[in-house]
Design a protein around this motif. Structure first.
Motif, PDB file in Angstrom:
ATOM      1  N   PRO A 562       1.291  -0.874   0.159  1.00 54.90           N
ATOM      2  CA  PRO A 562      -0.023   0.382   0.200  1.00 54.90           C
ATOM      3  C   PRO A 562       0.618   1.679   0.134  1.00 54.90           C
ATOM      4  O   PRO A 562       0.881   2.320  -0.867  1.00 54.90           O
ATOM      5  CB  PRO A 562      -0.934  -0.047   1.491  1.00 54.90           C
ATOM      6  CG  PRO A 562      -1.193  -1.720   1.146  1.00 54.90           C
ATOM      7  CD  PRO A 562       0.243  -1.989   1.201  1.00 54.90           C
ATOM      8  N   LEU A 563       1.825   0.835   0.505  1.00 54.38           N
ATOM      9  CA  LEU A 563       2.800   2.343   0.593  1.00 54.38           C
ATOM     10  C   LEU A 563       3.583   2.587  -0.441  1.00 54.38           C
ATOM     11  O   LEU A 563       3.523   3.836  -1.120  1.00 54.38           O
ATOM     12  CB  LEU A 563       3.544   1.808   1.464  1.00 54.38           C
ATOM     13  CG  LEU A 563       4.607   3.449   1.638  1.00 54.38           C
ATOM     14  CD1 LEU A 563       3.699   4.402   2.944  1.00 54.38           C
ATOM     15  CD2 LEU A 563       5.964   3.041   2.979  1.00 54.38           C
ATOM     16  N   THR A 564       3.367   1.854  -1.501  1.00 53.47           N
ATOM     17  CA  THR A 564       3.863   2.049  -3.059  1.00 53.47           C
ATOM     18  C   THR A 564       2.990   3.513  -3.267  1.00 53.47           C
ATOM     19  O   THR A 564       3.331   4.039  -4.337  1.00 53.47           O
ATOM     20  CB  THR A 564       4.111   0.998  -3.594  1.00 53.47           C
ATOM     21  OG1 THR A 564       5.031   0.588  -2.634  1.00 53.47           O
ATOM     22  CG2 THR A 564       4.185   1.196  -5.321  1.00 53.47           C
ATOM     23  N   ARG A 565       1.297   3.429  -2.989  1.00 50.54           N
ATOM     24  CA  ARG A 565       0.383   3.326  -3.688  1.00 50.54           C
ATOM     25  C   ARG A 565      -0.380   4.831  -3.243  1.00 50.54           C
ATOM     26  O   ARG A 565      -1.559   4.620  -2.613  1.00 50.54           O
ATOM     27  CB  ARG A 565      -0.591   2.928  -4.965  1.00 50.54           C
ATOM     28  CG  ARG A 565       0.273   1.790  -5.638  1.00 50.54           C
ATOM     29  CD  ARG A 565      -0.755   0.642  -6.052  1.00 50.54           C
ATOM     30  NE  ARG A 565      -2.315   0.990  -6.656  1.00 50.54           N
ATOM     31  CZ  ARG A 565      -2.801   0.014  -7.635  1.00 50.54           C
ATOM     32  NH1 ARG A 565      -3.100  -0.927  -7.674  1.00 50.54           N
ATOM     33  NH2 ARG A 565      -3.867   0.896  -7.932  1.00 50.54           N
ATOM     34  N   ILE A 566       0.052   5.394  -1.556  1.00 45.78           N
ATOM     35  CA  ILE A 566       0.050   5.769  -0.857  1.00 45.78           C
ATOM     36  C   ILE A 566      -1.506   7.024  -1.280  1.00 45.78           C
ATOM     37  O   ILE A 566      -2.299   7.568  -0.405  1.00 45.78           O
ATOM     38  CB  ILE A 566       0.808   6.181   0.146  1.00 45.78           C
ATOM     39  CG1 ILE A 566       0.000   6.274   1.768  1.00 45.78           C
ATOM     40  CG2 ILE A 566       1.089   6.894  -0.242  1.00 45.78           C
ATOM     41  CD1 ILE A 566      -0.684   5.216   2.369  1.00 45.78           C
ATOM     42  N   GLY A 567      -0.577   7.572  -2.509  1.00 51.01           N
ATOM     43  CA  GLY A 567      -0.956   8.877  -3.019  1.00 51.01           C
ATOM     44  C   GLY A 567      -2.280   8.389  -3.361  1.00 51.01           C
ATOM     45  O   GLY A 567      -3.402   9.735  -3.767  1.00 51.01           O
ATOM     46  N   GLU A 568      -2.653   7.105  -3.868  1.00 50.55           N
ATOM     47  CA  GLU A 568      -4.509   6.829  -4.563  1.00 50.55           C
ATOM     48  C   GLU A 568      -5.045   6.623  -3.077  1.00 50.55           C
ATOM     49  O   GLU A 568      -6.822   6.819  -3.628  1.00 50.55           O
ATOM     50  CB  GLU A 568      -4.280   6.142  -5.108  1.00 50.55           C
ATOM     51  CG  GLU A 568      -3.148   5.935  -6.264  1.00 50.55           C
ATOM     52  CD  GLU A 568      -3.245   4.658  -6.861  1.00 50.55           C
ATOM     53  OE1 GLU A 568      -4.236   3.922  -7.219  1.00 50.55           O
ATOM     54  OE2 GLU A 568      -2.079   3.870  -7.304  1.00 50.55           O
ATOM     55  N   ILE A 569      -4.511   6.828  -1.934  1.00 52.65           N
ATOM     56  CA  ILE A 569      -5.717   6.441  -0.665  1.00 52.65           C
ATOM     57  C   ILE A 569      -6.566   7.875  -0.671  1.00 52.65           C
ATOM     58  O   ILE A 569      -5.656   9.422  -0.145  1.00 52.65           O
ATOM     59  CB  ILE A 569      -5.308   6.229   0.704  1.00 52.65           C
ATOM     60  CG1 ILE A 569      -5.091   4.772   0.492  1.00 52.65           C
ATOM     61  CG2 ILE A 569      -6.484   6.203   1.418  1.00 52.65           C
ATOM     62  CD1 ILE A 569      -3.729   4.115   1.915  1.00 52.65           C
ATOM     63  N   LYS A 570      -8.059   8.347  -0.543  1.00 57.85           N
ATOM     64  CA  LYS A 570      -8.625   9.706  -0.538  1.00 57.85           C
ATOM     65  C   LYS A 570      -9.030   9.232   0.339  1.00 57.85           C
ATOM     66  O   LYS A 570      -9.715  10.935   0.628  1.00 57.85           O
ATOM     67  CB  LYS A 570      -9.388  10.078  -1.850  1.00 57.85           C
ATOM     68  CG  LYS A 570      -8.012   9.929  -2.934  1.00 57.85           C
ATOM     69  CD  LYS A 570      -7.158  10.664  -3.549  1.00 57.85           C
ATOM     70  CE  LYS A 570      -6.178  11.183  -4.949  1.00 57.85           C
ATOM     71  NZ  LYS A 570      -5.216  12.002  -4.288  1.00 57.85           N
ATOM     72  N   VAL A 571      -9.601   8.911   0.588  1.00 58.39           N
ATOM     73  CA  VAL A 571     -10.547   8.745   1.987  1.00 58.39           C
ATOM     74  C   VAL A 571     -10.191   8.692   3.296  1.00 58.39           C
ATOM     75  O   VAL A 571      -8.801   8.808   3.547  1.00 58.39           O
ATOM     76  CB  VAL A 571     -11.445   6.596   1.906  1.00 58.39           C
ATOM     77  CG1 VAL A 571     -12.003   6.827   0.706  1.00 58.39           C
ATOM     78  CG2 VAL A 571     -10.518   6.114   2.593  1.00 58.39           C
TER      79      VAL A 571
END
Length: 638
Positions: A562-571
């Motif tokens: 998840p840290l690799t794509r952490i920028g995709e977490i918007k909630v």
């Protein structure tokens, strides 16, 4: 004048708001980004936070009383119950939880206790007498097990004291710490002492490679000679090995089966099944001291069935028990069978079955904060086809539709492990969400969960299959979003440990389908997790998740982290962690908090300095629950 009046009104409103009583934060907790919690939450939720349990640990052969773990103060302690419905007499008085203990068989003259500090899982062995603990181990290493010999003269256990990683095997007479000696030096972790043979000459020891693979050996306690009992390298799981009174080895295994069966293991490696073939695991057993019968438990789609096997005739009998989940099965020297029984409508309590009449007697009656637990909602089983046609299931708890008509919000609650299983147990404070807020709660058992056979538990192994379990959540979403009683615009999720990884991963894969995520002791980067988890468990986790030392696997582990794509977490996120967590270090949470806030996202972060892999102290669990309610009220219910 008008400006002065408005200014005065604003000041008065601010003063009134400042005077709203708030709940004091426990000393060990750091609440970063979490608002003050109103004192009104305490009164509203109090009954739901006052339920207790009684975990059966064994019998006292001197008094014929039951040894249980239960909590009346801040942390669970040891108690004894002399008779059905009798008072719980507290015998340990520690600041930390004490939930592992056993009396010496036959004499009952010595009580062996295992305890850690602050949830760090570096367990030490003690004896307990007159309310005081006397340490037997070094106070630094991890010491696990504590298996008594049948005559109560010897204890065998594993310890990492030599190098901090390998689980060497030791024996000791706990009445004299000077008798402590190493019997076997090993190279790996994952070793465990299963049982000591009558006569104290030998012991059954196991080495766990993964949830799907383990090995059994017989150890000569005098010479340290190790004799293999099971085939080397075979992908077979062996568990719960015990000696019969005549030296026969009884064990559970999935050899030539998709599920665990109970049977006898010859020293030539031949396994003879004693339970009929079926689709459910035998998950535990105990043997009567006279060898006449074996009590074993079958996990039938999450619910437990207790069965008694007559060793000579092969006859199987089943006592009539309330529906629930059984744990801690212990047969007394005189034959009575004790265990804990937990269900949606009753917290875990101690029960005893008479093996002759099969009469079942409830020994403890745990409090539920004054609430009528029999009114709790039973879950319904939800089964769906996932992306590849695989069937996956979960338990859905719905609020009372008469009290809460219309479409209801829903929280996914994902178990850890990943080799865990959500079962129909008492949900404690979660019942507040159902009964007072009208929130439905769904507990999925995605691929990789135990309880459905070894094929199913292996479907998520390694980095290249890992995200298949995340896709299972999508299949559940597809079905539950169409449920006319659920509001698909108000879905949220939570999960702990591996379920915490799922919590992050779902927020990334399904950004429009969840409003908020509460991720507890969660893996955020598989590489840093594997590098920083305690060394005594690292190899076991590499088998499950992948080996970060192998370039191809490391690359994939980073890709799916998840840290690799952490920028995709918007909630909005609420992250909870323990400062002493040996499994998923607090650094896993810290790097997410920093990254999300660096991207302008919303994160609440709670760290308990005196907790490990999950909170165990009541003062911390209560505060965490109130913060959780505030999070759901802020981001899910509005």
């Amino acid at each position: 004048m008008r400006r002065m009046i408005l200014l005065a009104a604003t000041m008065l409103a601010g003063a009134a708001q400042a005077q709203v009583p708030t709940i004091p934060k426990p000393a060990a907790i750091t609440a970063d980004g979490i608002p003050a919690l109103p004192e009104s939450l305490r009164a509203a939720t109090q009954p739901y936070l006052e339920s207790r349990t009684a975990g059966v640990l064994g019998w006292n052969p001197k008094t014929r009383g039951l040894l249980i773990a239960t909590r009346f103060g801040n942390a669970a302690q040891l108690h004894e119950v002399a008779r059905p419905g009798g008072a719980r007499t507290q015998i340990s008085f520690e600041a930390e939880p004490v939930v592992r203990a056993a009396y010496a068989p036959r004499s009952g003259d010595t009580l062996l206790v295992s305890k850690d500090i602050g949830g760090g899982e570096f367990f030490q062995l003690f004896t307990l007498a007159n309310g005081r603990l006397t340490m037997l181990t070094d106070g630094k290493s991890r010491n696990d097990g504590g298996t008594w010999s049948p005559d109560g003269k010897l204890v065998a256990y594993t310890s990492t004291r030599r190098d901090g990683t390998a689980s060497d095997i030791y024996v000791i007479d706990p009445r004299d710490a000077k008798t402590d000696r190493m019997v076997l030096q090993v190279k790996e972790n994952g070793w465990n002492v299963e049982d000591i043979a009558p006569g104290n000459a030998k012991a059954l020891v196991s080495r766990g490679v993964s949830i799907e693979q383990s090995e059994l050996f017989e150890l000569d306690l005098a010479s340290g000679k190790l004799t293999r009992l099971t085939p080397e390298g075979a992908k077979v799981a062996w568990g719960s090995a015990q000696y019969g009174t005549d030296g026969t080895i009884y064990v559970t295994t999935d050899l030539d089966s998709d599920v665990q069966r109970l049977g006898k293991l010859g020293r030539d490696g031949k396994f003879t099944a004693l339970t009929p073939p079926g689709k459910w695991d035998v998950e535990g057993f105990d043997i009567a001291d006279d060898g006449s019968f074996i009590a074993y438990v079958v996990n039938e789609n999450g619910a437990s069935k207790l069965r008694l096997l007559d060793v000579k005739s092969g006859r199987i009998r089943e006592p009539k028990l309330p529906a629930g989940v059984i744990g801690g099965i212990e047969i007394a020297p005189w034959g009575d069978i004790a265990f804990s029984l937990d269900s949606a409508r009753s917290p875990a309590d101690a029960w005893v079955v008479d093996p002759k009449t099969l009469a079942a007697t409830r020994w403890t009656f745990s409090e539920t904060g004054g609430l009528d637990a029999t009114k709790n909602r039973e879950p319904e089983l939800v089964t769906v086809k996932s992306f590849d046609g695989e069937s996956v299931s979960g338990l859905l708890y719905r609020p009372d539709p008469a009290k809460f008509p219309g479409k209801r919000p829903l929280i996914f609650n994902i178990h850890g492990g990943p080799e865990g299983q959500t079962r129909p147990t008492f949900k404690g404070a979660t019942n507040y969400l159902l009964d007072e807020l009208g929130i439905a709660v769904f507990y999925p058992n995605v691929r990789g969960s135990t309880g459905y056979g070894k094929r199913f538990v292996g479907l998520d192994n390694g980095p290249f299959k890992r995200e298949d379990s995340v896709k299972d959540i999508g299949a559940f979403l597809d079905v539950l979003e169409k449920d006319p009683a659920l509001d698909k615009s108000r879905f949220a999720q939570t999960g702990g440990s591996y379920g915490g990884y799922m919590c992050y991963a779902n927020a990334i894969r399904y950004p429009q389908r969840f409003k908020a995520a509460l991720c507890v002791v969660a893996i955020s980067n598989f590489v840093t997790f594997l590098e920083n988890t305690q060394s005594y468990r690292r190899d076991l986790r590499r088998v499950e998740y992948g080996d970060e030392r192998i370039p191809e696997q490391r690359a994939k582990l980073l890709e799916i982290s998840p840290l690799t794509r952490i920028g995709e977490i918007k909630v909005p996120l609420f992250i909870v962690t323990g400062g002493n967590d040996p499994r998923v270090p607090a650094s896993e949470a810290e790097q997410v908090v920093k990254a999300v806030r660096g991207n302008g996202g919303t994160v609440w972060h709670m760290l308990a300095a005196d907790e490990g892999h999950g909170f165990r102290k009541k003062v911390n669990t209560d505060y965490n629950f109130w913060a959780t309610l505030t999070f759901w009220q802020t981001y899910l219910l509005k």
